[in-house]
Design an enzyme around this catalytic site. Structure first.
Site, PDB file in Angstrom:
ATOM      1  NE  ARG A 274      37.263  67.958 -13.926  1.00  0.00           N
ATOM      2  CZ  ARG A 274      38.106  67.818 -14.938  1.00  0.00           C
ATOM      3  NH1 ARG A 274      38.038  68.650 -15.955  1.00  0.00           N
ATOM      4  NH2 ARG A 274      39.009  66.860 -14.914  1.00  0.00           N
TER       5      ARG A 274
ATOM      6  NE  ARG B   4      34.291  68.609 -22.298  1.00  0.00           N
ATOM      7  CZ  ARG B   4      35.079  69.639 -22.038  1.00  0.00           C
ATOM      8  NH1 ARG B   4      36.284  69.698 -22.581  1.00  0.00           N
ATOM      9  NH2 ARG B   4      34.666  70.620 -21.261  1.00  0.00           N
TER      10      ARG B   4
ATOM     11  CD  GLU C  39      40.791  70.142 -22.950  1.00  0.00           C
ATOM     12  OE1 GLU C  39      40.753  71.379 -22.945  1.00  0.00           O
ATOM     13  OE2 GLU C  39      41.200  69.463 -21.990  1.00  0.00           O
TER      14      GLU C  39
ATOM     15  CB  SER D 123      44.051  67.293 -21.691  1.00  0.00           C
ATOM     16  OG  SER D 123      45.105  68.121 -21.287  1.00  0.00           O
TER      17      SER D 123
ATOM     18  NE  ARG E  56      32.767  74.634 -19.813  1.00  0.00           N
ATOM     19  CZ  ARG E  56      34.104  74.521 -19.850  1.00  0.00           C
ATOM     20  NH1 ARG E  56      34.770  74.245 -18.750  1.00  0.00           N
ATOM     21  NH2 ARG E  56      34.753  74.700 -20.966  1.00  0.00           N
TER      22      ARG E  56
END
Length: 419
Positions: A258, A385, A345, A348, A273
């Site tokens: 990403r 995470r 988060e 998801s 992140r």
RNA sequence: GGAGGGCUCGCAUAGCGGCCGAGUGCACCGGUCUUGAAAACCGGCAUACGAAAGUAUCGUGGGUUCAAAUCCCACGCCCUCCGCCA
């Protein structure tokens, strides 16, 4: 891509959906108008073409003078056909461009509003009360020799990291546990390509608003996937699936890339992140009538995973304004991160109904009709995470970390010790 | 990277620029026959849009032509060989 028939018959529903998402409502009139123009252009072309086909046939059998005359009018007609064809192609492209801009119609049960208007569905576990000052995962990672963000930055720039020693071992344990349990639950484990062609990227909807977050290798015109959802969804592109085999469930393990463009200020510390991480993703192709139930099942598997990691979390029903364009409803699981004093988060799950399958042309036979399947995706575990959540939630005063029982068999120990 | 060969309806194949949306075999589905099955025979068997007529689709995109599965060009994929390589 939404169903054009549905749009024609229920423009108000689509309008309301666009509005709830905070997206362009006027696009609906434009799409409908463009579709009308498309239809008439197509009609014109087809009529001319039929004429031409007929005329061509008579040319074949005609002789001498008659043939010459026929040829002359055929030539004139051919020019007209060509013109109509160009126009048709143009109108089709225009209509499609508008239709592609319309997002999936939201589930009426999804909360309406912006990002902050999510609804908490449930809280599981209680944030731990520390009798010492908890350390964050960066510090713990250093003490355990598990995470090295400094050298990551040196070698690969910001948002890069090394997982070393127990950090690396923890990744393998998490992946192992995830894949093993998914396999038991009936998912087919998959290691998909992470380098995909434009049609796969486009078909899964990642070249729209999300385009700036994907890495593109221009020289070869291939993309690095941001999630294995892409290769998993595209796996059955242009196929007609056997109805009896639905739902077809896959658990993909892959690295995710990403760009994180436009997030410069956010989560700069640690590995919350990052540009590259590994993830086990669930993906399901199912009967549209089953999609809602399937979505809850995916959510349950995600919860099972968090429960096994013994981490406090909450489940939120993501608000309309924060849904991806393919999703009609989305549940996020947010894990408690002690040093941030917040839920963040970690997984998801989205129900994309037939929206994504329509673009990818993935269908099944329902009695006599061939229809688009529904597609759903959900994170089983996103490694960094999860590592953050485990280290921070299970730390001891001295910086050692207790390992959740479910992972112990994969690690052969109950505790991560200081190096 | 270089040199060849190939891509047609689930599979295997046929296909002369018009009679090809496309033949044949296998597979599949329905039927006849049979106590039942097999065999044999008969029929059916691509998709999308459309109420229908019709239109489009023979790897993809372009071109030539009144007309393209068929001719030309580009690209993609597969196979064989050479080079390089985990």
């Amino acid at each position: 891509m939404i169903d054009i028939k549905f749009l024609r018959e229920n423009p108000d529903v689509v309008r309301a959906s666009q509005k709830a998402r905070g997206e362009d409502v006027s696009i609906i009139e434009k799409a409908l108008a463009a579709d009308e123009i498309r239809k008439s252009a197509l009609d014109q072309f087809e009529t001319l073409r039929a004429e031409q086909n007929l005329l061509s046939k008579s040319v074949a059998t005609a002789k001498g003078e008659e043939k010459a005359t026929l040829l002359e009018s055929a030539k004139a007609l051919a020019a007209k056909v060509k013109e109509a064809d160009v126009k048709r192609t143009q109108c089709e492209a225009e209509a499609k461009a508008f239709i592609m801009q319309i997002s999936n119609v939201i589930d009426p049960q999804a909360p309406i509003g912006k990002e902050e208007d999510f609804v908490v569905i449930e809280n599981v576990g209680k944030p731990r009360v520390f009798d010492f000052e908890p350390k964050d995962h960066v510090e713990l990672g250093k003490l355990l020799g598990a995470i090295d963000t400094e050298r990551g930055a040196k070698v690969a720039g910001s948002r890069s990291y090394y997982l070393t020693g127990v950090g690396a071992m923890l990744e393998f344990a998490l992946v192992n546990y995830a894949i093993t349990s998914a396999n038991k639950a009936g998912f087919t484990p998959v290691i998909p390509p992470v380098l995909v062609n434009p049609s796969a990227m486009e078909g899964t909807g990642f070249l729209g608003q999300a385009a700036e977050n994907v890495y593109h290798l221009e020289k070869d015109d291939v993309y690095l996937v941001g999630t294995s959802e892409v290769p998993l969804a595209a796996m059955h592109m242009d196929e007609i699936l056997v109805a009896e085999k639905l739902p077809m469930r896959y658990a993909g393990y892959s690295t995710c890339f990403r760009r994180e463009a436009g997030t410069y200020g956010k989560d700069t510390r640690g590995i919350i992140r990052v540009h590259q991480f590994d993830k086990v993703e669930m993906f399901s192709f199912c009967h549209p009538d089953q999609a809602k139930e399937e979505h809850l099942r995916l959510l349950q598997w995600e919860k099972d995973f968090l429960n096994a990691m013994e981490i406090p979390y909450r489940v939120i029903d993501v608000a309309s304004g924060d849904l991806g364009s393919s999703a009609n409803r989305k549940f996020d699981i947010e894990a408690w991160i002690p040093t941030q004093d917040a839920y963040r988060e970690v997984t998801s799950t989205s129900n994309c109904t037939e929206f994504q399958a329509r673009r990818l042309n993935i269908r099944f036979k329902d009695n006599d009709a061939t229809k688009a399947v529904a597609t759903l995706n959900g994170t089983l575990v996103a490694i960094p995470r999860m590592i953050v959540a485990i280290l921070e939630n299970h730390q001891n005063a001295d910086g050692t970390v207790n390992i959740p029982a479910a992972l112990q068999p994969f690690l052969g120990t109950k505790r991560f010790e200081l190096v």
